[in-house]
Every structure is written in structure tokens, then in C-alpha cells.
Design an enzyme around this catalytic site. Structure first.
Site, mmCIF file in Angstrom:
data_model
loop_
_atom_site.group_PDB
_atom_site.id
_atom_site.type_symbol
_atom_site.label_atom_id
_atom_site.label_comp_id
_atom_site.label_asym_id
_atom_site.label_seq_id
_atom_site.Cartn_x
_atom_site.Cartn_y
_atom_site.Cartn_z
ATOM 1 C CG HIS A 141 9.679 -24.734 11.592
ATOM 2 N ND1 HIS A 141 9.768 -24.777 12.739
ATOM 3 C CD2 HIS A 141 10.997 -25.427 11.210
ATOM 4 C CE1 HIS A 141 11.253 -25.072 13.306
ATOM 5 N NE2 HIS A 141 11.715 -25.559 12.308
ATOM 6 C CG ASP B 19 -0.421 0.137 2.560
ATOM 7 O OD1 ASP B 19 0.961 0.354 2.597
ATOM 8 O OD2 ASP B 19 -0.994 0.238 3.365
ATOM 9 C CB THR C 73 1.807 -2.594 11.117
ATOM 10 O OG1 THR C 73 0.598 -3.172 10.551
ATOM 11 C CG2 THR C 73 1.500 -1.079 11.593
ATOM 12 C CB CYS D 79 0.730 -2.529 4.613
ATOM 13 S SG CYS D 79 0.517 -3.616 6.167
ATOM 14 C CG HIS E 40 8.015 -28.970 10.339
ATOM 15 N ND1 HIS E 40 7.625 -28.208 11.332
ATOM 16 C CD2 HIS E 40 9.491 -29.233 10.401
ATOM 17 C CE1 HIS E 40 8.497 -28.290 12.116
ATOM 18 N NE2 HIS E 40 9.716 -28.630 11.344
#
Length: 142
Positions: A98, A8, A67, A65, A134
Site C-alpha cells: 500500500h 546502531d 526499538t 536499533c 495507493h
């Protein structure tokens, strides 16, 4: 390896640095937007990258973005996407090994460009372990 990338407005400038870095390393990079620092809606670009990954059009995705939180929430709504928000190199490596994460999410306002490029390198350079435990756990996601 092909890499889809999107951001963004808050992640736009870091996205440009990541694209240059990846291209310098020889990766094929497709930019799914946005194309400026003008305010925009991150779900549009997060969904576009996630859908490209889910459809098999790209091998890995990167979303940026402010955060990284919003992008990770949007991407993980798309079936087949395993998006991980990473702000350190260990998490980027571990989520590939993992969780077989196929989308890296980062916050341009929470990490600097130097660290971001190191995280990107860990993410794209680390293969999935294919350990039975996994694989079993990933199957439990849906």
C-alpha cells in the site's frame, strides 16, 4: 535486488543475523554500519542507509536499533524514503503493498530474531500493488 542495511549498537547482533539470512537467500547486501556493540549514534547509520535508497544506489533498506523508532524517524527525514517500523508480518506486507515502503525499520529489543527474519522475508518478497489509489496517496506524502 540490492539491500542496504544499518544498525546502531542495540541492533548490531540482529543485523548480523539478518545479513546472513538475506545472503543465504541470494540477495546482495551492503552493510552501512555500525560494526560493533559499542555505543554509537543511530542517526549516522540511519541517514547513510536512507540516502543510499534515495539516491537509487540500493533497492530496499533495513534499519535496526533498540526499538526501531529512532531509525524510522531519521530515515523519513530523507526525501524519497518511505520507512516503516514493523513488528509483525502483516504490517511488513501491507506497507510494501500500500505504501511502497522502501525501508524497513525494526527494534531488536522488541522482537526476537525468528520473528524479525519472517518480517524481513515479508518485506522483501512483497511487491507494491501499483493500485491507482495507493499511487495517488503516496504522491500526497510530500
Amino acid at each position: 535486488m540490492t539491500i542496504a542495511i544499518g544498525s546502531d549498537h542495540g541492533g548490531y547482533e540482529l543485523k548480523l543475523e539478518v545479513i546472513k539470512h538475506l545472503k543465504d537467500r541470494g540477495f546482495e547486501v551492503t552493510d552501512y554500519g555500525c560494526d560493533s556493540t559499542a555505543s554509537c549514534d543511530y542517526p549516522i547509520y540511519g541517514k547513510a542507509v536512507a540516502e543510499a535508497i534515495a539516491a537509487g544506489k540500493q533497492d530496499l533498506g533495513i534499519l535496526i536499533c533498540g526499538t526501531g523508532i529512532g531509525m524510522s524517524m531519521v530515515a523519513n527525514k530523507v526525501e524519497g524514503v518511505r520507512a516503516a517500523l514493523c513488528s509483525d508480518c502483516f504490517s511488513a506486507q501491507a506497507t510494501r503493498e500500500h505504501n511502497n515502503a522502501n525501508v524497513l525499520c525494526m527494534g531488536a529489543r522488541t522482537i526476537g530474531p525468528g520473528l524479525a527474519l519472517m518480517i524481513v522475508d515479508k518485506f522483501v518478497d512483497t511487491p507494491f500493488s501499483n493500485d491507482e489509489r495507493h499511487v495517488r496517496r503516496i504522491k500526497m506524502f510530500s
